[in-house]
Design a protein around this motif. Structure first.
Motif, short mmCIF file in Angstrom:
data_model
loop_
_atom_site.label_atom_id
_atom_site.label_comp_id
_atom_site.label_asym_id
_atom_site.label_seq_id
_atom_site.Cartn_x
_atom_site.Cartn_y
_atom_site.Cartn_z
N TRP A 275 0.84 -1.20 0.00
CA TRP A 275 0.00 0.00 0.00
C TRP A 275 0.88 1.25 0.00
O TRP A 275 1.96 1.26 0.61
N LEU A 277 0.73 4.78 1.46
CA LEU A 277 -0.05 5.43 2.51
C LEU A 277 0.43 6.86 2.76
O LEU A 277 1.65 7.11 2.84
N MET A 324 -8.69 -1.36 -1.07
CA MET A 324 -8.99 0.07 -1.05
C MET A 324 -9.58 0.50 0.29
O MET A 324 -9.20 1.53 0.85
N THR A 325 -10.49 -0.32 0.83
CA THR A 325 -11.07 -0.01 2.14
C THR A 325 -10.00 -0.04 3.22
O THR A 325 -9.93 0.84 4.09
N GLN A 327 -6.82 0.48 2.80
CA GLN A 327 -5.94 1.63 2.62
C GLN A 327 -6.51 2.86 3.32
O GLN A 327 -5.78 3.61 3.98
N GLU A 328 -7.81 3.08 3.17
CA GLU A 328 -8.43 4.23 3.83
C GLU A 328 -8.36 4.12 5.34
O GLU A 328 -8.12 5.13 6.04
N GLU A 329 -8.55 2.92 5.86
CA GLU A 329 -8.49 2.72 7.32
C GLU A 329 -7.07 2.92 7.85
O GLU A 329 -6.85 3.57 8.87
N ALA A 331 -4.69 4.60 6.52
CA ALA A 331 -4.25 5.99 6.33
C ALA A 331 -4.68 6.89 7.48
O ALA A 331 -4.04 7.92 7.72
N LYS A 332 -5.74 6.53 8.20
CA LYS A 332 -6.16 7.33 9.35
C LYS A 332 -5.05 7.39 10.40
O LYS A 332 -4.88 8.40 11.09
N ARG A 335 -1.54 9.17 8.69
CA ARG A 335 -1.62 10.63 8.50
C ARG A 335 -1.23 11.38 9.77
O ARG A 335 -0.88 12.56 9.71
#
Length: 441
Positions: A275, A277, A324-325, A327-329, A331-332, A335
């Motif tokens: 991923w 990120l 994809m899901t 990756q979004e999780e 990334a929280k 970040r």
């Protein structure tokens, strides 16, 4: 361009290694970046390299940016400096009979001639390898050209003058060899995202290394047997030999090659998941490929609730389908941290991870600086600028090392003219002036 990081001094136990090619004389007469890089590596190894440039304007790369902000005009081109530092510059146009005669005299005391001129052009000027070896039997000639000297009768290369530098570029060569197609797949919209050429002079640098290996072989053969060789290195050959995977795929029966990315398969790399990120200051690549790595990765993230959802990420297949899901999780969390923080924590947890680096990151890279990878380009004002150095480290069993982290300078156009033509070949100043007016030197 960035200011050079302060280089650590050589360790007290380090003994400089005598240059392996000390005493080897090389003449570079080319308009090829690949040939120039080959000659520069040989210079790094201790060869005495004489670069012949067109009279007046010199190598066109002298006028190609980026430029050093405080260097003298004509000596401020970074790419030219990278490819040519350590060489001597003389001006000569062998297309004139007088120029070809001078090149033949130089060849009499040379070990290697590197050129990018096509075989037909060399024969026309009476400068082909067989002719030159009548003057210097141990001379090695190395031709670095886009397609080599042996062309198929129906090759598209024959439709264009092979001596025209603009006829072939990295862009056209990578497409001709199929490398651009392979490198630029898969994508979501092939019709809107055409394949492009390799980045960062990849063709020229890869070919330059291949040509260097060929030159070293030729020099060794000449040293052992007293007989020179004619070697040709084609950029097309070098690019094509990198296409291991598509040729193997074809060999096993694949006939439908598509650049279309299949949905939900965009993260499959080398048998595992990766991923990209976002972090507070850039991006990291994370690759928990094995189950034990994934477990340590989600533990590093604090075992969030989603990590316990078996349907979402309980097995590699599920993680691949839901990348994809996930990756979004993930990334929280990333970040909220810097690249360095994520990298160090992942490494400590034995999870494959690395920061996505830019130019400044490379200049500050602890590993590269510990290896004294960067040279310091002088003549650019009060502060030298960093420049990539040798792509290898050479060390003997006794601990002697080829110097790295060197101070380098861009050769001034024609700065070796007097030493070469007057002192070495014995031309008088009056004769030199006549040759200048004729455009020969």
């Amino acid at each position: 361009m960035s200011t050079a990081a302060s280089a650590a001094p050589l360790r007290a136990s380090t003994v400089p290694l005598a240059a392996p090619l000390a005493g080897v004389r090389v003449i570079e007469w080319s308009g090829s970046m690949s040939a120039s890089f080959c000659a520069r590596v040989l210079s790094d190894l201790g060869a005495d390299v004489l670069k012949l440039e067109p009279p007046g304007a010199g190598d066109p790369l002298r006028r190609v940016g980026p430029f050093a902000p405080h260097a003298a005009y004509g000596e401020d081109a970074a790419l030219f400096a990278y490819l040519n530092h350590g060489k001597h510059s003389a001006t000569l146009d062998p297309s004139y009979p007088a120029g070809a005669a001078l090149l033949k005299r130089l060849v009499e005391s040379a070990d290697l001639l590197i050129t990018s001129a096509h075989a037909s052009r060399l024969a026309e000027l009476d400068l082909d390898g067989n002719t030159l070896r009548k003057l210097q039997p141990a001379l090695v000639t190395l031709a670095v050209t886009p397609f080599g000297t042996r062309l198929a009768d129906d090759a598209s290369a024959n439709r264009t003058d092979p001596d025209t530098p603009a006829a072939f570029t990295d862009f056209t060569l990578t497409h001709h060899a199929g490398y651009a197609f392979h490198q630029a797949r898969p994508v979501h919209a092939p019709s809107e995202q055409p394949p492009v050429a390799c980045a960062d002079r990849e063709v020229a640098l890869a070919t330059g290394i291949a040509a260097t290996n060929a030159a070293l072989w030729g020099l060794l053969e000449a040293q052992l047997h007293g007989e020179g060789r004619s070697i040709e290195c084609a950029e097309l050959d070098v690019i094509a030999h990198l296409l291991i995977e598509p040729v193997a795929d074809y060999g096993r029966g694949e006939r439908t090659f598509s650049r279309l990315r299949e949905e939900l398969q965009g993260t499959e790399v080398a048998g595992g998941l990766i991923w990209l990120l976002p972090c507070r200051d850039g991006f990291v690549m994370i690759s928990p490929r094995e189950e034990h790595q994934w477990e340590r990765w989600v533990e590093l993230l604090g075992n969030p609730p989603w990590s316990r959802d078996a349907a979402l990420c309980g097995e590699r297949t599920a993680r691949n389908e839901n990348w994809m899901t996930l990756q979004e999780e993930m990334a929280k969390w990333t970040r909220e941290h810097t690249r360095a923080d994520v990298f160090e924590r992942a490494q400590a947890a034995r999870v494959a991870c690395f920061p996505v680096s830019g130019a400044r990151d490379l200049l500050e890279n602890a590993q590269l600086n510990a290896r004294r990878f960067f040279d310091c380009w002088e003549g650019t004002g009060d502060t030298p600028l960093s420049m990539p150095g040798l792509p290898f480290c050479l060390r003997t069993s006794s601990g002697a090392e080829l110097p790295r982290g060197r101070d380098v300078a861009s050769p001034r156009l024609g700065s070796a003219n007097r030493a070469v033509f007057e002192e070495r070949l014995g031309l008088s100043p009056a004769h030199m002036e006549t040759l200048r007016q004729q455009g020969v030197v």
